[in-house]
Design a protein around this motif. Structure first.
Motif, mmCIF file in Angstrom:
data_model
loop_
_atom_site.group_PDB
_atom_site.id
_atom_site.type_symbol
_atom_site.label_atom_id
_atom_site.label_comp_id
_atom_site.label_asym_id
_atom_site.label_seq_id
_atom_site.Cartn_x
_atom_site.Cartn_y
_atom_site.Cartn_z
ATOM 1 N N ARG A 121 16.227 2.901 -4.549
ATOM 2 C CA ARG A 121 16.376 1.597 -4.029
ATOM 3 C C ARG A 121 17.730 1.562 -3.418
ATOM 4 O O ARG A 121 18.547 1.554 -4.070
ATOM 5 C CB ARG A 121 16.169 0.430 -5.162
ATOM 6 C CG ARG A 121 16.270 -0.852 -4.641
ATOM 7 C CD ARG A 121 15.922 -1.903 -5.563
ATOM 8 N NE ARG A 121 16.230 -3.423 -5.311
ATOM 9 C CZ ARG A 121 15.355 -4.086 -4.959
ATOM 10 N NH1 ARG A 121 14.114 -3.750 -4.933
ATOM 11 N NH2 ARG A 121 15.543 -5.358 -4.518
ATOM 12 N N SER A 122 17.625 1.233 -1.970
ATOM 13 C CA SER A 122 18.913 1.087 -1.283
ATOM 14 C C SER A 122 19.032 -0.369 -0.989
ATOM 15 O O SER A 122 17.979 -0.852 -0.614
ATOM 16 C CB SER A 122 18.935 2.009 -0.173
ATOM 17 O OG SER A 122 18.855 3.371 -0.421
ATOM 18 N N GLU B 127 7.415 4.828 1.114
ATOM 19 C CA GLU B 127 8.028 3.530 0.940
ATOM 20 C C GLU B 127 7.279 2.481 0.563
ATOM 21 O O GLU B 127 5.911 2.321 0.766
ATOM 22 C CB GLU B 127 8.641 2.809 2.242
ATOM 23 C CG GLU B 127 9.536 3.718 3.196
ATOM 24 C CD GLU B 127 10.032 3.244 4.443
ATOM 25 O OE1 GLU B 127 9.649 1.958 4.844
ATOM 26 O OE2 GLU B 127 10.936 3.920 5.137
ATOM 27 N N ASP C 33 15.593 -1.180 0.818
ATOM 28 C CA ASP C 33 14.837 -0.151 1.183
ATOM 29 C C ASP C 33 14.586 0.564 -0.254
ATOM 30 O O ASP C 33 15.250 1.139 -0.799
ATOM 31 C CB ASP C 33 15.401 0.999 1.989
ATOM 32 C CG ASP C 33 14.362 2.185 2.380
ATOM 33 O OD1 ASP C 33 13.273 1.849 2.250
ATOM 34 O OD2 ASP C 33 14.984 3.046 2.806
ATOM 35 N N ASN C 34 13.164 0.416 -0.629
ATOM 36 C CA ASN C 34 12.510 1.278 -1.835
ATOM 37 C C ASN C 34 11.585 2.520 -1.336
ATOM 38 O O ASN C 34 10.817 2.418 -0.749
ATOM 39 C CB ASN C 34 11.617 0.384 -2.532
ATOM 40 C CG ASN C 34 12.552 -0.954 -3.069
ATOM 41 O OD1 ASN C 34 13.267 -0.652 -3.524
ATOM 42 N ND2 ASN C 34 11.982 -2.123 -2.991
ATOM 43 N N GLN C 35 12.077 3.689 -2.057
ATOM 44 C CA GLN C 35 11.299 4.843 -1.860
ATOM 45 C C GLN C 35 10.978 5.734 -2.820
ATOM 46 O O GLN C 35 11.700 5.491 -4.019
ATOM 47 C CB GLN C 35 12.129 5.997 -0.757
ATOM 48 C CG GLN C 35 12.396 5.143 0.694
ATOM 49 C CD GLN C 35 12.968 6.290 1.600
ATOM 50 O OE1 GLN C 35 13.595 7.136 1.074
ATOM 51 N NE2 GLN C 35 12.908 6.043 2.802
ATOM 52 N N PHE D 184 19.664 -5.968 3.741
ATOM 53 C CA PHE D 184 18.399 -4.899 3.941
ATOM 54 C C PHE D 184 18.195 -4.340 2.416
ATOM 55 O O PHE D 184 19.205 -4.279 1.565
ATOM 56 C CB PHE D 184 18.734 -3.834 4.748
ATOM 57 C CG PHE D 184 20.007 -3.063 4.319
ATOM 58 C CD1 PHE D 184 19.715 -1.733 3.384
ATOM 59 C CD2 PHE D 184 21.393 -3.249 4.464
ATOM 60 C CE1 PHE D 184 20.547 -0.987 3.162
ATOM 61 C CE2 PHE D 184 22.158 -2.463 4.307
ATOM 62 C CZ PHE D 184 21.930 -1.397 3.424
ATOM 63 N N GLU E 154 7.439 -0.815 0.657
ATOM 64 C CA GLU E 154 6.906 -2.175 1.408
ATOM 65 C C GLU E 154 6.117 -1.959 2.402
ATOM 66 O O GLU E 154 5.482 -2.770 2.975
ATOM 67 C CB GLU E 154 8.368 -2.539 1.909
ATOM 68 C CG GLU E 154 9.406 -2.954 0.968
ATOM 69 C CD GLU E 154 10.264 -2.219 0.422
ATOM 70 O OE1 GLU E 154 10.172 -0.849 0.657
ATOM 71 O OE2 GLU E 154 11.016 -2.647 -0.620
ATOM 72 N N SER E 155 5.761 -0.575 2.855
ATOM 73 C CA SER E 155 4.993 -0.273 3.781
ATOM 74 C C SER E 155 3.815 0.992 3.311
ATOM 75 O O SER E 155 4.225 1.432 2.449
ATOM 76 C CB SER E 155 5.529 0.104 5.079
ATOM 77 O OG SER E 155 6.286 1.049 5.002
#
Length: 473
Positions: free
Chosen positions: A78-79, A295, A100-102, A98, A297-298
Protein backbone atom coordinates in the motif's frame (compact mmCIF):
# COMPACT_ATOMS: atom_id res chain seq x y z
CA UNK A 1 21.25 -61.64 67.80
CA UNK A 2 24.60 -59.93 67.08
CA UNK A 3 25.20 -57.29 64.43
CA UNK A 4 27.30 -59.76 62.44
CA UNK A 5 24.48 -62.30 62.39
CA UNK A 6 21.98 -59.66 61.28
CA UNK A 7 24.32 -58.42 58.53
CA UNK A 8 24.92 -61.95 57.25
CA UNK A 9 21.20 -62.64 57.20
CA UNK A 10 20.57 -59.43 55.26
CA UNK A 11 23.26 -60.27 52.72
CA UNK A 12 21.72 -63.68 52.13
CA UNK A 13 18.31 -62.13 51.58
CA UNK A 14 19.74 -59.63 49.06
CA UNK A 15 21.66 -62.33 47.20
CA UNK A 16 18.65 -64.64 47.12
CA UNK A 17 16.52 -61.81 45.75
CA UNK A 18 19.05 -61.05 43.03
CA UNK A 19 19.14 -64.69 41.97
CA UNK A 20 15.39 -65.23 42.19
CA UNK A 21 13.95 -66.18 38.82
CA UNK A 22 10.48 -66.14 37.36
CA UNK A 23 9.16 -69.38 35.77
CA UNK A 24 10.33 -68.14 32.38
CA UNK A 25 13.76 -67.20 33.71
CA UNK A 26 14.13 -70.64 35.31
CA UNK A 27 14.57 -72.11 31.83
CA UNK A 28 18.10 -72.80 30.75
CA UNK A 29 19.66 -69.78 29.07
CA UNK A 30 22.45 -70.28 26.58
CA UNK A 31 25.18 -67.88 25.54
CA UNK A 32 23.48 -67.50 22.14
CA UNK A 33 20.26 -66.47 23.91
CA UNK A 34 22.10 -63.82 25.93
CA UNK A 35 23.91 -62.42 22.88
CA UNK A 36 20.67 -62.31 20.90
CA UNK A 37 18.96 -60.43 23.73
CA UNK A 38 21.84 -57.95 23.90
CA UNK A 39 21.64 -57.39 20.14
CA UNK A 40 17.89 -56.79 20.20
CA UNK A 41 17.75 -54.57 23.31
CA UNK A 42 20.86 -52.44 22.96
CA UNK A 43 20.12 -48.74 23.22
CA UNK A 44 23.60 -48.00 21.86
CA UNK A 45 22.85 -49.88 18.65
CA UNK A 46 19.47 -48.18 18.29
CA UNK A 47 21.09 -44.78 18.76
CA UNK A 48 23.72 -45.39 16.10
CA UNK A 49 21.25 -46.93 13.68
CA UNK A 50 19.39 -43.63 13.86
CA UNK A 51 22.67 -41.78 13.23
CA UNK A 52 23.26 -44.00 10.20
CA UNK A 53 19.84 -43.05 8.84
CA UNK A 54 20.77 -39.42 9.37
CA UNK A 55 23.93 -40.01 7.30
CA UNK A 56 21.74 -41.65 4.63
CA UNK A 57 19.75 -38.43 4.42
CA UNK A 58 22.94 -36.51 3.59
CA UNK A 59 22.93 -38.37 0.27
CA UNK A 60 19.36 -37.24 -0.37
CA UNK A 61 20.30 -33.67 0.51
CA UNK A 62 23.21 -33.77 -1.96
CA UNK A 63 21.00 -35.25 -4.69
CA UNK A 64 18.45 -32.46 -4.21
CA UNK A 65 21.05 -29.86 -5.23
CA UNK A 66 20.88 -31.12 -8.83
CA UNK A 67 17.11 -30.82 -9.04
CA UNK A 68 14.96 -27.79 -9.83
CA UNK A 69 14.28 -25.47 -6.93
CA UNK A 70 10.73 -24.16 -7.18
CA UNK A 71 9.44 -21.47 -4.85
CA UNK A 72 6.59 -19.04 -4.63
CA UNK A 73 6.21 -15.58 -3.20
CA UNK A 74 3.36 -13.21 -2.54
CA UNK A 75 3.41 -9.55 -1.57
CA UNK A 76 0.82 -6.94 -0.74
CA UNK A 77 1.75 -3.27 -0.73
CA UNK A 78 0.00 0.00 0.00
CA UNK A 79 1.57 3.26 -1.16
CA UNK A 80 0.16 6.55 0.02
CA UNK A 81 1.21 10.16 0.38
CA UNK A 82 0.60 13.62 -0.95
CA UNK A 83 2.04 15.97 -3.55
CA UNK A 84 2.01 19.72 -4.10
CA UNK A 85 1.49 20.89 -7.71
CA UNK A 86 0.72 24.21 -9.46
CA UNK A 87 -2.86 24.54 -10.68
CA UNK A 88 -2.72 27.02 -13.61
CA UNK A 89 -6.50 27.29 -13.78
CA UNK A 90 -6.65 28.54 -10.25
CA UNK A 91 -3.20 30.14 -10.40
CA UNK A 92 -2.08 28.56 -7.18
CA UNK A 93 -0.35 25.56 -5.71
CA UNK A 94 -2.56 22.75 -4.38
CA UNK A 95 -1.86 19.66 -2.27
CA UNK A 96 -3.40 16.36 -3.30
CA UNK A 97 -3.18 12.89 -1.75
CA UNK A 98 -2.81 9.49 -3.40
CA UNK A 99 -3.30 5.84 -2.35
CA UNK A 100 -2.11 2.84 -4.36
CA UNK A 101 -2.84 -0.78 -3.27
CA UNK A 102 -1.13 -3.57 -5.19
CA UNK A 103 -0.73 -7.34 -4.89
CA UNK A 104 1.82 -9.58 -6.57
CA UNK A 105 2.10 -13.36 -6.74
CA UNK A 106 5.06 -15.07 -8.36
CA UNK A 107 6.44 -18.55 -8.96
CA UNK A 108 10.12 -18.99 -9.70
CA UNK A 109 12.24 -21.99 -10.60
CA UNK A 110 15.98 -22.42 -10.86
CA UNK A 111 18.11 -25.31 -12.01
CA UNK A 112 21.83 -25.83 -11.67
CA UNK A 113 23.10 -26.76 -15.11
CA UNK A 114 26.82 -27.04 -14.55
CA UNK A 115 29.23 -26.56 -11.63
CA UNK A 116 32.32 -28.47 -12.79
CA UNK A 117 31.13 -31.60 -10.92
CA UNK A 118 31.03 -30.09 -7.43
CA UNK A 119 27.51 -31.37 -6.69
CA UNK A 120 28.23 -34.81 -8.09
CA UNK A 121 31.36 -35.04 -5.98
CA UNK A 122 29.33 -34.06 -2.93
CA UNK A 123 26.91 -36.92 -3.62
CA UNK A 124 29.74 -39.43 -3.97
CA UNK A 125 31.42 -38.18 -0.79
CA UNK A 126 28.12 -38.53 1.09
CA UNK A 127 27.79 -42.12 -0.15
CA UNK A 128 31.29 -42.95 1.09
CA UNK A 129 30.41 -41.43 4.46
CA UNK A 130 27.32 -43.65 4.62
CA UNK A 131 29.47 -46.73 4.01
CA UNK A 132 31.92 -45.60 6.70
CA UNK A 133 29.05 -45.08 9.15
CA UNK A 134 27.78 -48.59 8.42
CA UNK A 135 31.16 -50.01 9.37
CA UNK A 136 31.14 -47.92 12.53
CA UNK A 137 27.81 -49.54 13.39
CA UNK A 138 29.36 -52.99 12.92
CA UNK A 139 32.18 -52.01 15.26
CA UNK A 140 29.65 -50.95 17.90
CA UNK A 141 27.81 -54.22 17.40
CA UNK A 142 31.04 -56.02 18.27
CA UNK A 143 31.39 -53.97 21.44
CA UNK A 144 27.81 -54.72 22.50
CA UNK A 145 28.15 -58.46 21.92
CA UNK A 146 31.58 -58.70 23.57
CA UNK A 147 30.27 -56.84 26.62
CA UNK A 148 27.34 -59.27 26.86
CA UNK A 149 29.69 -62.24 26.50
CA UNK A 150 31.93 -60.90 29.25
CA UNK A 151 28.93 -60.32 31.52
CA UNK A 152 27.67 -63.85 30.88
CA UNK A 153 31.04 -65.40 31.71
CA UNK A 154 31.55 -63.22 34.78
CA UNK A 155 28.19 -64.23 36.26
CA UNK A 156 29.25 -67.85 35.90
CA UNK A 157 32.69 -67.07 37.32
CA UNK A 158 31.33 -65.26 40.36
CA UNK A 159 28.60 -67.85 40.93
CA UNK A 160 31.20 -70.60 41.01
CA UNK A 161 33.40 -68.51 43.30
CA UNK A 162 30.49 -68.04 45.72
CA UNK A 163 29.92 -71.81 45.74
CA UNK A 164 33.60 -72.42 46.48
CA UNK A 165 33.56 -69.82 49.26
CA UNK A 166 30.42 -71.31 50.78
CA UNK A 167 32.00 -74.76 50.75
CA UNK A 168 35.12 -73.26 52.30
CA UNK A 169 33.09 -71.79 55.17
CA UNK A 170 31.46 -75.16 55.80
CA UNK A 171 34.83 -76.93 55.86
CA UNK A 172 36.38 -74.36 58.21
CA UNK A 173 33.35 -74.60 60.50
CA UNK A 174 33.89 -78.36 60.60
CA UNK A 175 37.56 -77.88 61.44
CA UNK A 176 36.64 -75.39 64.15
CA UNK A 177 34.26 -77.88 65.75
CA UNK A 178 36.93 -80.57 65.54
CA UNK A 179 39.49 -78.24 67.15
CA UNK A 180 37.05 -77.36 69.93
CA UNK A 181 36.34 -81.04 70.59
CA UNK A 182 40.04 -81.85 70.70
CA UNK A 183 40.66 -78.87 72.95
CA UNK A 184 38.06 -80.10 75.41
CA UNK A 185 39.83 -83.44 75.71
CA UNK A 186 43.23 -81.77 75.92
CA UNK A 187 44.64 -82.89 72.57
CA UNK A 188 45.29 -79.34 71.34
CA UNK A 189 45.77 -75.93 72.89
CA UNK A 190 43.58 -72.87 72.83
CA UNK A 191 45.83 -71.54 70.09
CA UNK A 192 44.51 -74.14 67.64
CA UNK A 193 40.93 -73.11 68.36
CA UNK A 194 41.79 -69.42 67.89
CA UNK A 195 43.49 -70.18 64.58
CA UNK A 196 40.36 -71.95 63.37
CA UNK A 197 38.16 -69.08 64.56
CA UNK A 198 40.35 -66.55 62.75
CA UNK A 199 40.29 -68.61 59.56
CA UNK A 200 36.48 -68.89 59.78
CA UNK A 201 36.15 -65.12 60.11
CA UNK A 202 38.41 -64.68 57.09
CA UNK A 203 36.41 -67.21 55.10
CA UNK A 204 33.16 -65.43 55.88
CA UNK A 205 34.67 -62.11 54.82
CA UNK A 206 35.81 -63.66 51.54
CA UNK A 207 32.35 -65.13 51.03
CA UNK A 208 30.77 -61.71 51.56
CA UNK A 209 33.18 -60.24 49.01
CA UNK A 210 32.35 -63.01 46.52
CA UNK A 211 28.62 -62.42 47.03
CA UNK A 212 29.13 -58.71 46.41
CA UNK A 213 31.07 -59.44 43.24
CA UNK A 214 28.24 -61.71 42.09
CA UNK A 215 25.67 -58.97 42.69
CA UNK A 216 27.76 -56.55 40.61
CA UNK A 217 28.14 -59.16 37.88
CA UNK A 218 24.36 -59.64 37.83
CA UNK A 219 23.79 -55.90 37.47
CA UNK A 220 26.29 -55.71 34.62
CA UNK A 221 24.53 -58.63 32.96
CA UNK A 222 21.19 -56.90 33.31
CA UNK A 223 22.63 -53.69 31.79
CA UNK A 224 24.36 -55.39 28.85
CA UNK A 225 21.86 -58.15 28.04
CA UNK A 226 18.62 -56.42 29.00
CA UNK A 227 17.36 -58.89 31.59
CA UNK A 228 18.41 -60.73 34.74
CA UNK A 229 20.49 -63.87 34.27
CA UNK A 230 18.57 -67.12 34.39
CA UNK A 231 19.98 -70.60 34.63
CA UNK A 232 23.06 -69.95 32.53
CA UNK A 233 24.33 -72.92 30.59
CA UNK A 234 28.00 -73.80 30.70
CA UNK A 235 30.05 -72.77 27.67
CA UNK A 236 31.42 -76.08 26.48
CA UNK A 237 32.73 -74.95 23.12
CA UNK A 238 34.91 -72.03 22.19
CA UNK A 239 34.44 -70.19 18.87
CA UNK A 240 36.41 -71.26 15.84
CA UNK A 241 39.31 -68.85 15.57
CA UNK A 242 42.63 -68.65 13.80
CA UNK A 243 45.23 -69.95 16.25
CA UNK A 244 48.28 -68.82 14.30
CA UNK A 245 49.22 -65.29 15.33
CA UNK A 246 50.79 -64.26 12.01
CA UNK A 247 47.84 -65.55 10.01
CA UNK A 248 45.39 -63.83 12.36
CA UNK A 249 47.22 -60.53 11.96
CA UNK A 250 47.15 -60.95 8.20
CA UNK A 251 43.42 -61.68 8.12
CA UNK A 252 42.28 -58.98 10.58
CA UNK A 253 42.94 -55.93 8.32
CA UNK A 254 40.65 -57.44 5.68
CA UNK A 255 37.82 -58.35 8.04
CA UNK A 256 37.82 -55.67 10.73
CA UNK A 257 35.15 -52.94 10.34
CA UNK A 258 37.47 -50.23 11.65
CA UNK A 259 39.77 -50.78 8.68
CA UNK A 260 36.92 -50.60 6.18
CA UNK A 261 35.55 -47.52 7.91
CA UNK A 262 38.86 -45.70 7.51
CA UNK A 263 39.10 -46.73 3.86
CA UNK A 264 35.69 -45.23 3.15
CA UNK A 265 36.63 -42.09 5.07
CA UNK A 266 39.75 -41.74 2.92
CA UNK A 267 37.60 -42.02 -0.22
CA UNK A 268 35.23 -39.36 1.10
CA UNK A 269 38.13 -37.07 2.03
CA UNK A 270 39.71 -37.36 -1.42
CA UNK A 271 36.37 -36.58 -3.07
CA UNK A 272 36.05 -33.52 -0.85
CA UNK A 273 39.47 -32.32 -2.06
CA UNK A 274 38.19 -32.40 -5.63
CA UNK A 275 34.94 -30.74 -4.55
CA UNK A 276 36.83 -27.91 -2.87
CA UNK A 277 38.74 -27.34 -6.10
CA UNK A 278 35.50 -27.33 -8.13
CA UNK A 279 34.05 -24.80 -5.69
CA UNK A 280 36.48 -22.20 -7.00
CA UNK A 281 35.07 -22.43 -10.52
CA UNK A 282 31.99 -20.77 -12.04
CA UNK A 283 28.49 -22.22 -12.21
CA UNK A 284 25.72 -22.11 -14.80
CA UNK A 285 22.11 -21.75 -13.65
CA UNK A 286 18.80 -21.57 -15.48
CA UNK A 287 16.16 -19.37 -13.82
CA UNK A 288 12.54 -18.80 -14.73
CA UNK A 289 9.89 -16.57 -13.16
CA UNK A 290 6.16 -16.06 -13.64
CA UNK A 291 4.38 -13.24 -11.82
CA UNK A 292 1.06 -11.42 -11.76
CA UNK A 293 0.58 -7.93 -10.32
CA UNK A 294 -2.75 -6.22 -9.84
CA UNK A 295 -4.32 -3.16 -8.21
CA UNK A 296 -7.14 -3.40 -5.70
CA UNK A 297 -8.92 -0.23 -6.90
CA UNK A 298 -9.20 -1.41 -10.50
CA UNK A 299 -9.15 -4.51 -12.62
CA UNK A 300 -5.83 -3.52 -14.09
CA UNK A 301 -3.14 -6.19 -13.81
CA UNK A 302 0.22 -7.08 -15.24
CA UNK A 303 1.47 -10.54 -16.17
CA UNK A 304 5.22 -11.01 -16.14
CA UNK A 305 7.41 -13.83 -17.41
CA UNK A 306 11.14 -14.12 -17.50
CA UNK A 307 13.81 -16.69 -18.18
CA UNK A 308 17.53 -16.25 -17.78
CA UNK A 309 20.73 -18.20 -18.14
CA UNK A 310 23.11 -17.09 -15.41
CA UNK A 311 26.87 -17.49 -15.36
CA UNK A 312 28.91 -16.59 -12.34
CA UNK A 313 31.73 -17.51 -10.07
CA UNK A 314 33.87 -16.22 -7.25
CA UNK A 315 36.59 -13.65 -7.81
CA UNK A 316 37.67 -12.85 -4.28
CA UNK A 317 36.22 -14.08 -0.99
CA UNK A 318 38.96 -13.10 1.39
CA UNK A 319 40.89 -16.35 0.97
CA UNK A 320 38.02 -18.54 2.19
CA UNK A 321 37.96 -20.87 -0.81
CA UNK A 322 41.71 -21.42 -0.73
CA UNK A 323 41.52 -22.17 2.99
CA UNK A 324 38.74 -24.71 2.39
CA UNK A 325 40.84 -26.40 -0.30
CA UNK A 326 43.86 -26.62 1.99
CA UNK A 327 41.64 -27.87 4.80
CA UNK A 328 40.26 -30.65 2.59
CA UNK A 329 43.79 -31.72 1.65
CA UNK A 330 44.84 -31.77 5.30
CA UNK A 331 41.84 -33.90 6.25
CA UNK A 332 42.59 -36.34 3.44
CA UNK A 333 46.17 -36.64 4.69
CA UNK A 334 44.89 -37.17 8.23
CA UNK A 335 42.52 -39.91 7.03
CA UNK A 336 45.34 -41.73 5.25
CA UNK A 337 47.51 -41.50 8.36
CA UNK A 338 44.53 -42.69 10.42
CA UNK A 339 44.33 -45.85 8.35
CA UNK A 340 47.92 -46.65 9.30
CA UNK A 341 47.13 -46.04 12.98
CA UNK A 342 44.02 -48.24 12.86
CA UNK A 343 45.97 -51.02 11.12
CA UNK A 344 48.57 -50.95 13.89
CA UNK A 345 45.86 -50.93 16.57
CA UNK A 346 44.07 -53.89 14.98
CA UNK A 347 47.32 -55.88 14.89
CA UNK A 348 48.02 -54.92 18.51
CA UNK A 349 44.57 -56.01 19.62
CA UNK A 350 44.94 -59.34 17.85
CA UNK A 351 48.33 -59.89 19.49
CA UNK A 352 47.04 -58.98 22.95
CA UNK A 353 43.98 -61.20 22.60
CA UNK A 354 46.06 -64.14 21.39
CA UNK A 355 48.48 -63.63 24.27
CA UNK A 356 45.61 -63.57 26.74
CA UNK A 357 44.26 -66.78 25.27
CA UNK A 358 47.66 -68.48 25.53
CA UNK A 359 48.12 -67.37 29.13
CA UNK A 360 44.64 -68.54 30.14
CA UNK A 361 45.14 -71.91 28.43
CA UNK A 362 48.47 -72.44 30.15
CA UNK A 363 46.94 -71.35 33.46
CA UNK A 364 44.17 -73.92 33.11
CA UNK A 365 46.67 -76.72 32.57
CA UNK A 366 48.78 -75.58 35.54
CA UNK A 367 45.84 -75.14 37.93
CA UNK A 368 44.43 -78.55 37.01
CA UNK A 369 47.69 -80.12 38.16
CA UNK A 370 47.70 -77.82 41.20
CA UNK A 371 44.17 -78.90 42.16
CA UNK A 372 45.04 -82.59 41.94
CA UNK A 373 48.13 -82.14 44.09
CA UNK A 374 46.40 -79.83 46.59
CA UNK A 375 43.47 -82.24 46.99
CA UNK A 376 45.78 -85.16 47.71
CA UNK A 377 47.76 -83.01 50.16
CA UNK A 378 44.61 -81.78 51.93
CA UNK A 379 43.21 -85.27 52.34
CA UNK A 380 46.55 -86.52 53.64
CA UNK A 381 47.03 -83.65 56.10
CA UNK A 382 43.50 -84.01 57.43
CA UNK A 383 44.00 -87.74 57.94
CA UNK A 384 47.32 -87.14 59.68
CA UNK A 385 45.71 -84.48 61.89
CA UNK A 386 43.10 -87.00 63.04
CA UNK A 387 46.01 -89.17 64.19
CA UNK A 388 47.60 -86.25 65.99
CA UNK A 389 50.50 -85.90 63.57
CA UNK A 390 49.36 -82.54 62.12
CA UNK A 391 48.12 -79.35 63.71
CA UNK A 392 44.91 -77.48 62.99
CA UNK A 393 46.97 -74.82 61.23
CA UNK A 394 48.36 -77.46 58.86
CA UNK A 395 44.85 -78.59 57.97
CA UNK A 396 43.62 -75.03 57.43
CA UNK A 397 46.62 -74.16 55.28
CA UNK A 398 46.16 -77.25 53.11
CA UNK A 399 42.47 -76.49 52.73
CA UNK A 400 43.24 -72.88 51.74
CA UNK A 401 45.75 -74.10 49.15
CA UNK A 402 43.07 -76.29 47.59
CA UNK A 403 40.56 -73.45 47.60
CA UNK A 404 43.05 -71.08 45.97
CA UNK A 405 43.77 -73.64 43.26
CA UNK A 406 40.08 -74.21 42.54
CA UNK A 407 39.40 -70.47 42.43
CA UNK A 408 42.34 -69.91 40.08
CA UNK A 409 41.05 -72.68 37.82
CA UNK A 410 37.57 -71.15 37.69
CA UNK A 411 39.03 -67.76 36.85
CA UNK A 412 41.36 -69.21 34.22
CA UNK A 413 38.49 -70.99 32.45
CA UNK A 414 36.51 -67.75 32.39
CA UNK A 415 39.53 -65.79 31.14
CA UNK A 416 40.10 -68.29 28.34
CA UNK A 417 36.52 -67.97 27.15
CA UNK A 418 36.65 -64.19 27.17
CA UNK A 419 40.07 -64.17 25.48
CA UNK A 420 38.82 -66.46 22.69
CA UNK A 421 35.97 -64.09 21.90
CA UNK A 422 38.32 -61.13 22.19
CA UNK A 423 40.39 -62.73 19.42
CA UNK A 424 37.19 -62.98 17.38
CA UNK A 425 36.40 -59.30 18.03
CA UNK A 426 39.98 -58.22 17.29
CA UNK A 427 39.58 -59.82 13.86
CA UNK A 428 36.25 -58.07 13.30
CA UNK A 429 34.16 -61.26 13.47
CA UNK A 430 32.23 -60.73 16.72
CA UNK A 431 29.00 -60.01 14.86
CA UNK A 432 25.49 -61.44 14.91
CA UNK A 433 25.94 -62.65 11.34
CA UNK A 434 29.23 -64.46 11.94
CA UNK A 435 28.00 -65.99 15.21
CA UNK A 436 24.76 -67.11 13.56
CA UNK A 437 22.54 -65.55 16.21
CA UNK A 438 18.82 -66.15 15.93
CA UNK A 439 17.87 -62.49 15.52
CA UNK A 440 16.39 -60.28 12.84
CA UNK A 441 19.55 -58.61 11.68
CA UNK A 442 19.39 -54.91 10.95
CA UNK A 443 19.69 -54.21 7.23
CA UNK A 444 21.26 -50.74 6.79
CA UNK A 445 20.61 -50.74 3.05
CA UNK A 446 16.81 -51.01 3.33
CA UNK A 447 16.33 -47.42 4.44
CA UNK A 448 19.08 -46.14 2.15
CA UNK A 449 17.50 -47.64 -0.98
CA UNK A 450 14.36 -45.60 -0.41
CA UNK A 451 15.98 -42.23 0.33
CA UNK A 452 18.96 -42.24 -2.04
CA UNK A 453 16.82 -40.61 -4.72
CA UNK A 454 15.62 -37.91 -2.28
CA UNK A 455 11.89 -38.72 -2.28
CA UNK A 456 9.30 -36.18 -1.22
CA UNK A 457 6.08 -37.12 0.60
CA UNK A 458 4.65 -39.64 -1.85
CA UNK A 459 4.05 -43.35 -2.16
CA UNK A 460 7.76 -43.75 -1.58
CA UNK A 461 7.50 -41.48 1.44
CA UNK A 462 4.81 -43.72 2.87
CA UNK A 463 7.17 -46.67 2.47
CA UNK A 464 9.71 -44.72 4.51
CA UNK A 465 7.13 -44.23 7.25
CA UNK A 466 6.42 -47.96 7.37
CA UNK A 467 10.10 -48.76 7.66
CA UNK A 468 10.55 -46.28 10.50
CA UNK A 469 7.57 -47.74 12.36
CA UNK A 470 8.94 -51.27 11.91
CA UNK A 471 12.36 -50.40 13.30
CA UNK A 472 10.84 -48.60 16.26
CA UNK A 473 11.27 -44.89 15.53
Amino acid sequence: MTRTTVRRAFQKVVLAGALAMSPMMAMAESLADALASAYEHSGLLEQNRALLRAADEDVAVAVAALRPIISWSASFSRSFGSAVAYNSAKDKYQRSGFVDNQAEFAVSASLLLYDFGASRLKIEAAKETVLATRESLVSLEQQVLLRALTAYVNVQRESETVSLRQNNVRLVQRELRAAQDRFEVGEVTRTDVSLAEARLASSRANLALAEGNLLRAIEEYRASVGQKPGNLQAINRLPDIERNLDKAKAIAPRTHPDMREMQYEINAAELNVKRADAGMKPTVNLTGRVSKTGEFESRASTDGRSISLDFGGPIYRGGELSALARQAIARANAARAGLHVVKQQVALNVGNAMAGLSVATASIEATERQIRAARVAFQGVREEASLGQRTTLDVLTAEQDLLDAETSYTSAVADRTIAAYEVLAAMGLMTAKHLGLNVQQYDPSEYYKLIQSAPVKSLQGEKLDRILRRIGD
